[in-house]
Motif scaffolding. Structure first.
Motif, short mmCIF file in Angstrom:
data_model
loop_
_atom_site.label_atom_id
_atom_site.label_comp_id
_atom_site.label_asym_id
_atom_site.label_seq_id
_atom_site.Cartn_x
_atom_site.Cartn_y
_atom_site.Cartn_z
N GLU A 1 60.32 32.20 22.07
CA GLU A 1 59.92 31.69 23.50
C GLU A 1 59.41 33.05 24.58
OE1 GLU A 1 62.75 31.07 21.79
OE2 GLU A 1 63.51 28.92 22.32
N GLN B 1 55.78 33.51 26.11
CA GLN B 1 55.64 33.74 27.72
C GLN B 1 54.82 35.07 27.85
OE1 GLN B 1 59.46 34.17 29.85
NE2 GLN B 1 59.99 32.08 29.10
N LEU C 1 64.35 27.85 36.78
CA LEU C 1 64.24 26.61 35.79
C LEU C 1 63.96 25.34 36.47
CD1 LEU C 1 67.57 27.46 33.77
CD2 LEU C 1 65.27 28.20 33.33
N PRO C 2 63.19 24.44 35.93
CA PRO C 2 62.85 23.16 36.46
C PRO C 2 64.16 22.47 37.35
CG PRO C 2 62.02 23.17 34.39
CD PRO C 2 62.91 24.38 34.63
N ASP C 3 65.37 22.58 36.67
CA ASP C 3 66.38 22.12 37.14
C ASP C 3 66.85 22.33 38.51
OD1 ASP C 3 66.27 22.15 34.55
OD2 ASP C 3 68.38 22.30 34.27
N TYR D 1 53.68 25.60 36.70
CA TYR D 1 54.55 25.69 35.22
C TYR D 1 54.10 26.99 34.50
CZ TYR D 1 57.53 21.79 36.09
OH TYR D 1 58.55 20.94 36.83
N THR E 1 55.75 28.27 31.68
CA THR E 1 56.14 27.43 30.42
C THR E 1 56.66 26.12 30.83
OG1 THR E 1 58.19 28.42 30.23
CG2 THR E 1 56.38 29.58 29.11
N SER E 2 57.10 25.45 29.63
CA SER E 2 57.85 24.29 29.92
C SER E 2 59.07 24.18 30.57
CB SER E 2 58.09 23.38 28.78
OG SER E 2 58.98 24.17 27.70
N ASN E 3 59.65 25.38 30.45
CA ASN E 3 61.08 25.48 31.44
C ASN E 3 60.93 26.64 32.23
OD1 ASN E 3 60.87 27.56 29.69
ND2 ASN E 3 63.11 27.33 28.73
N ARG E 4 59.80 26.94 32.78
CA ARG E 4 59.78 28.06 33.73
C ARG E 4 58.87 27.41 34.84
NH1 ARG E 4 61.89 33.39 32.98
NH2 ARG E 4 63.73 32.87 32.57
N TYR F 1 69.78 31.71 38.36
CA TYR F 1 68.72 31.57 37.45
C TYR F 1 67.50 31.77 38.07
CZ TYR F 1 71.47 30.40 33.48
OH TYR F 1 72.26 30.21 32.18
#
Length: 596
Positions: free
Chosen positions: A141, A145, A410-412, A433, A435-438, A465
């Motif tokens: 991952e 990035q 993180l998206p959360d 975005y 990446t998908s989780n950044r 985070y």
């Protein structure tokens, strides 16, 4: 010159810069095993405890590659956002940089901002994924990035671990092969860039520099471009674990110079050194005066210690030229200093160093930033603290500094960050975005709102985070007012604050409630009020302590008791008129730690 390599390591805080530097020094045998310790380049106790680099350091290593000896200069840089000017000057002195990314955390905000600084200086970037032996390492991952960010090939990324020493040989090979040798003309007039300076109590100020053109010899007459002062080079040399004197430092090399200067203000980071008899026509560009961003008052607990505190501040300034201070007086705290800091971390470090290195216990007032006031008569004033605020009748408009903040998370946690930043008068400029989780969020917000506790709140609302980086953009018109705290009608100037009118009432209420908890009760009633001009916006009352004057009456007529109570009542009235309130030290600190 073909066998010299100059490079630095850039990374976010805690991604393992200093540990990797330790391994490189061990691998090239620059340091014997006996001298080795963790974070060997960080020589302040504070740096070790906090695990951060505060001052940048430079060290020279010798390395043999394919039968050829190379001289390699490593310039270690601080990772924290407050010290970004120092980082930019260190980058200007190099031809290449190791971009270090933690395998378990991925790319963070300062990794990106330092990378842009490196690209502005046209450095060769060698991407390194560190901590690959950790359990939570996400190597594929993080590789994706990095490829997305700098557009390199996956096989160009070096996998390493600073702790166990994996990949150190590959890093050294990449440094020699990929980083270009320094360019420069040994015959041209001397041009050397100062990227750091340290103070030594025996030798004076020692400046670290990188020679771009020409060479510098012992006993040369030199001058600094921006201060225009002339000196003799008492000693020049290169930087090993200590200082190693040489007769000459040539083009492309990194070295130090001792001129016997005792005042740190005379050497500015980013300045150019040249010779008096054969000067260079222009300086190396990129020099800026370091501007303090956050201002706060520092006062001794005992007023008698003022002169001692002044000496300590002067000694600290020799080690840290970015600290600025000037004397000021306060009715509540007596004599002290108005200090300018690069940011909140810088302020915390200066306070800690005063306590540790000089044994000075100090009271720090509410930190604030520089505002610009425009008066009706066309004058322009810079306002650094609440007492300098002009009368509202003379004021035409007020401007406050804005910054551009970059937050990666993180998206959360997007919702939490949005509500935090919008609550601090921020404007969302961009959401992207990586990446998908950044996610990268860019806000424009007032610096005033960040000075207090923004960083702590950001960490707690995202469980640590989110990473945060900022740089100043401009000044914008704003409705700023001065809020005073009154105790029994007397202003306590050390608790005054400059604050946006929309936040003033809320802030005043919280501060009054906090002071009610902290101030000790007296024999008389104390009124705590927050006021904007003549308008009271919040009030709390500490009720009087009642001494039991009737305790000595046992039995007898009620009139005896009444007489004593009446006498007490009269006394209280008189006490109320002349009662002065002692404010404990915690009350001044409370302002910094207001729970929202």
């Amino acid at each position: 010159m073909q066998h010299i390599r100059n490079f630095c390591i850039i990374a976010h805080i805690d991604h393992g810069k200093s540990t990797l530097a330790d391994r490189l020094l061990e691998f090239t045998k620059t340091i014997s095993e006996r001298e080795m310790q963790a974070q060997v380049l960080d020589d302040m106790d504070l740096e070790r405890e906090k695990g951060i680099t505060i001052k940048s350091h430079a060290i020279q290593m010798e390395y043999e590659y394919k039968g050829q000896k190379y001289t390699i200069n490593l310039i270690d840089t601080p990772g924290h956002v407050d010290f970004s000017y120092e980082v930019s000057r260190a980058l200007a002195a190099c031809e290449g940089a190791l971009l270090l990314v933690d395998a378990s955390q991925g790319i963070q905000a300062q990794t990106i901002s330092n990378l842009y600084l490196a690209l502005d200086n046209d450095l060769e970037i060698i991407p390194v994924i560190n901590k690959i032996d950790m359990e939570g390492a996400m190597i594929p991952e993080v590789t994706d990035q990095i490829v997305d960010l700098i557009g390199c090939k996956p096989e160009e990324i070096v996998l390493a671990s600073g702790k166990s020493g994996i990949g150190i040989e590959e890093i050294m090979a990449a440094v020699v092969e990929r980083i270009p040798a320094p360019k420069g003309n040994p015959e041209a007039p001397l041009q050397a860039l100062i990227f750091d300076s340290v103070f030594n109590s025996f030798r004076g100020v020692i400046a670290y520099y990188r020679v771009f053109n020409g060479s510098i010899k012992k006993n040369d007459k030199i001058k600094f471009f921006h201060t225009d002062n002339e000196y003799g080079a008492d000693e020049v040399g290169i930087l090993k674990m200590g200082l190693a004197p040489k007769t000459e430092v040539k083009t492309g090399d990194v070295g130090y110079i001792i001129t016997g200067i005792k005042d740190a203000k005379e050497i500015k980071v980013g300045d150019t050194i040249t010779l008096v008899n054969n000067p260079s026509s222009e300086p190396i560009n990129g020099f800026e005066e370091v501007k303090p961003m956050v201002f706060a008052g520092i006062f001794p607990v005992e007023t008698d210690d003022f002169e001692e505190l002044r000496e300590c501040m002067e000694k600290l300034q020799l080690n840290d030229a970015s600290l600025t201070f000037e004397p000021e007086t306060s009715q509540a705290l007596g004599f002290g200093f108005r200090c300018g800091f690069l940011g909140m971390l810088h302020m915390e470090i200066i306070q800690e160093r005063l306590e540790r290195e000089f044994n000075q216990t100090v009271i720090t007032t509410v930190p604030n930033v520089s505002f610009i006031a425009y008066l009706n008569n066309g004058e322009k004033l810079i306002v650094n603290n609440p007492t300098e605020m002009p009368e509202p009748t003379k004021l035409k408009m007020f401007e406050e500094p804005f910054i551009r903040a970059q937050i990666i998370t993180l998206p959360d946690y997007i919702g939490n960050i949005m509500s935090l930043c919008l609550g601090k008068r921020g404007l969302l400029i961009n959401q992207n975005y990586l990446t998908s989780n950044r996610v990268e969020l860019i806000f424009e917000m007032p610096l005033t709102e960040i000075v207090f506790d923004f960083y702590d709140k950001l960490k707690s609302s995202t469980r640590g985070y989110a990473s945060f980086d900022y740089h100043p953009i401009d000044y914008r018109e704003s409705d700023i007012c001065k809020m005073d705290i009154l105790l029994n009608g007397d202003k306590v100037d050390a608790l005054s604050a400059l604050i946006h009118r929309s936040r003033a009432q809320d802030f005043g209420r919280k501060l009054c409630a906090k002071l009610k908890e902290l101030l000790p009760r007296q024999q008389f009633m104390i009124a705590i009020q927050a006021a904007i001009g003549a308008k009271i916006v919040a009030r709390e009352t500490i009720s009087a302590m009642r001494k039991d004057v009737t305790a000595k009456c046992y039995g007898g007529d009620i009139s005896r008791k009444r007489k004593l109570l009446e006498k007490q009542k009269e006394g209280k009235k008189r006490m109320r008129q002349i009662g002065s309130v002692d404010v404990p030290q915690e009350a001044f600190l409370a302002v910094l730690k207001l729970d929202e």
